[in-house]
Design an enzyme around this catalytic site. Sequence first.
Site, short mmCIF file in Angstrom:
data_model
loop_
_atom_site.label_atom_id
_atom_site.label_comp_id
_atom_site.label_asym_id
_atom_site.label_seq_id
_atom_site.Cartn_x
_atom_site.Cartn_y
_atom_site.Cartn_z
CB CYS A 55 29.23 34.84 -1.20
SG CYS A 55 29.30 36.54 -1.81
CG LEU A 56 35.04 35.32 -3.59
CD1 LEU A 56 35.77 36.00 -4.74
CD2 LEU A 56 35.92 34.28 -2.93
CG HIS A 111 26.14 34.28 -6.20
ND1 HIS A 111 26.03 33.61 -5.01
CD2 HIS A 111 27.08 35.24 -5.99
CE1 HIS A 111 26.87 34.13 -4.12
NE2 HIS A 111 27.52 35.12 -4.70
#
Length: 164
Positions: free
Chosen positions: A87-88, A129
């Site tokens: 995840c960024l 997500h």
Amino acid sequence: MYRVRVFGDPVLRKRAKPVTKFDEALKRTIERMIETMYHYDGVGLAAPQVGISQRFFVMDVGNGPVAVINPEILEASPETEIAEEGCLSFPEIFVEIERSKRVKVRYQNVRGEFVEEELEGYPARVFQHEFDHLNGVLIIDRIKPAKRLLLRKRLMDIAKSARG
């Protein structure tokens, strides 16, 4: 391009509000989000991750970028699979997450038109997500407490960087 918000930023924990205006400003925001997603080698980026608490995200799972606005998951298959996700908002952290293999979804495009489709495998995973982000749910919420404990120091470092 936007600055990606990281774990510890309160915007990531808020339930985002629906998009009501489908205008040029929204299109420009989406274009900047796509640019940001590609810059950071992401496959998805939700509005809260760039500090915008609204219900939309962008994703590209190999067929070009798609803007997903006011999404709903209509059905999720009981069959699940576990796969590694990053995840960024959690730089350099990758965790195993269990998600439905297939989802039936509905969302609006940049013109406000409704789109309904069934996603399977990787596209379904990315959609779920990013959808989580719109509800203030993060990948660490979907892992076992023991794994979260192992990541505690790294998470604290990320949260500290969010505060500057």
